[in-house]
Design an enzyme around this catalytic site. Structure first.
Site, PDB file in Angstrom:
ATOM      1  CE  LYS A 195     -43.575  16.554  53.891  1.00  0.00           C
ATOM      2  NZ  LYS A 195     -42.760  15.428  54.256  1.00  0.00           N
TER       3      LYS A 195
HETATM    4  C1  LIG Z   1     -42.525  13.941  54.066  1.00  0.00           C
HETATM    5  C2  LIG Z   1     -42.920  12.904  55.042  1.00  0.00           C
HETATM    6  C3  LIG Z   1     -42.034  11.932  55.520  1.00  0.00           C
HETATM    7  C4  LIG Z   1     -40.669  11.728  54.949  1.00  0.00           C
HETATM    8  O1  LIG Z   1     -39.902  12.840  54.945  1.00  0.00           O
HETATM    9  P1  LIG Z   1     -38.690  12.979  53.877  1.00  0.00           P
HETATM   10  O2  LIG Z   1     -37.948  14.164  54.392  1.00  0.00           O
HETATM   11  O3  LIG Z   1     -39.317  13.207  52.532  1.00  0.00           O
HETATM   12  O4  LIG Z   1     -37.911  11.729  53.947  1.00  0.00           O
HETATM   13  C5  LIG Z   1     -42.472  11.074  56.507  1.00  0.00           C
HETATM   14  N1  LIG Z   1     -43.714  11.142  57.000  1.00  0.00           N
HETATM   15  C6  LIG Z   1     -44.600  12.040  56.544  1.00  0.00           C
HETATM   16  C7  LIG Z   1     -45.962  12.080  57.136  1.00  0.00           C
HETATM   17  C8  LIG Z   1     -44.240  12.931  55.539  1.00  0.00           C
HETATM   18  O5  LIG Z   1     -45.136  13.794  55.055  1.00  0.00           O
END
Ligand SMILES: *Cc1c(COP(=O)(O)O)cnc(C)c1O
Length: 385
Positions: A188
């Protein structure tokens, strides 16, 4: 292999984590609140609740809004499974709203149409979770208007989108929603390894989420059923979880937040380079509205397929063969076996399905070089010939 996404960790980032390791508190110290305050100040929200993942943030956001059995949650089928699973954790039911083929985000006209039908059937959603796919904001003003008209709550799944803007305000300011959720997974925009955060402007929601992330336990005498027995005393007043972020993670997050503007600017340079170099190839790129400044978490193309040329699968395999770590975001959630078993079928959300049949995610991350972008584009043009 050039990956599709990668974290950028500096020596100073590492030092910040090491400093916490040498300190008294590895969890429940002063760094997590500092990180929360810094993110709240940055995005312009009143409250921030740090947790151990974006998924956990979605879960406590749903719980804080009182989601439970008999309730419906609607989200986009073009997302990671966590956007839908959070509703199932609470015993609620999930449905999807098809996407707009140009923005790859939840379609506002499809949402409006589905709301009209649900009103007649008495199955209006309690919560709608728009997902800012790739970091591009959904049309939040329209969603907020519909929320008011039909009486549902809004949780923005902004896991891709910290650092992005909508109508010149940073995503996460919750101008048009009850809660916004970020993820700090390594691919991210900024990372804490695992981690997430829920943003809100509503003090009661913030309090509720703070309680839920730590067992439903309070040390606040005002919230207790009777006077504290003594200085050691706490009470469990709700059924919470252990979703706490550690001090090590928060220290990394604070450092990363200090680099976010540079990260997102670099992502924009790369996206612009792609947009220029790919403009004459047989593919479509995501439409960017004037209202939006994307965080560019991922860069997706939709390839034009013809019977004489390579298939989607062949294009993907050829790029991987050439050392380009392409990916596909996302397999429509309703096509996952777990959701099929709940009754969803192929054909239910045709735009998300035909999007999936053509989508390829190209590498984008701050440390990707201009030369690598040129290399990726050259190889892609050869593969698409
Ligand atoms: C990465 C992601 C999540 C979950 O996040 P985590 O930190 O991996 O639990 C939820 N929604 C979207 C759209 C994501 O890309």
């Amino acid at each position: 292999m050039i990956p599709y996404g990668r974290q950028s960790i500096s020596e100073e980032d590492i030092q910040a984590v090491v400093n916490v390791l040498r300190s008294d508190y590895l969890t429940q110290g002063s760094v997590v609140p500092k990180f929360e305050q810094a993110v709240a100040d940055y995005v312009g929200a009143n409250y921030a609740v740090a947790v151990n993942s974006g998924t956990s943030a979605l879960h406590i956001a749903c719980l804080a809004l009182g989601l439970g059995e008999g309730d419906w949650v609607w989200t986009s089928p073009n997302t990671f499974v966590a956007s839908a699973n959070c509703a199932l954790y609470c015993g609620a039911q999930v449905d999807f709203v098809d996407i707009d083929p140009d923005t790859f985000n939840m379609s506002i006209s499809a949402l409006e149409c589905k709301l009209q039908q649900a009103e007649k059937a008495g199955t209006l959603p309690k919560i709608v979770i728009p997902v800012h796919f790739s970091g591009l904001s959904c049309d939040m003003q329209d969603i907020a208007r519909l929320a008011k008209q039909y009486g549902f709550y809004v949780i923005e799944d902004a896991c891709h989108a910290i650092g992005g803007k909508y109508q010149n305000k940073l995503i996460g300011s919750c101008c048009y929603s009850d809660i916004s959720v970020f993820s700090f997974h390594p691919v991210k925009i900024i990372t804490t390894a695992e981690g997430g955060m829920a943003m809100t402007n509503q003090p009661l929601l913030a309090k509720k989420m703070q309680l839920l992330r730590s067992h439903g336990i309070t040390r606040d005498a005002d919230k207790m059923s009777h006077e504290p027995d003594g200085a050691w005393y706490y009470q469990q007043i709700d059924l919470g979880l252990n979703y706490r972020l550690t001090e090590l993670q928060a220290a990394l997050g604070l450092r990363q937040l200090g680099r976010i503007v540079a990260f997102v600017e670099r992502r924009h340079q790369i996206a612009q380079q792609y947009q220029t170099l790919l403009s004459s190839l047989p593919l479509d790129m995501q439409y960017q509205s004037e209202d939006c400044y994307s965080a560019w978490h991922i860069f997706v193309i939709r390839v034009h397929l013809t019977v004489e040329k390579k298939s989607h699968k062949q294009i993907f395999a050829a790029l991987r063969q050439l050392g380009i770590g392409v990916n596909v975001h996302y397999i429509p959630v309703h096509l996952q076996p777990y959701y099929q078993q709940m009754g969803f079928r192929k054909g239910d959300f045709p735009e998300a399905e035909s999007y999936y049949d053509t989508a390829i995610t190209l590498p984008i991350f701050p440390d990707l070089t201009d030369e690598q972008v040129v290399f990726i584009v050259e190889k892609l043009s050869e593969v698409l010939k």
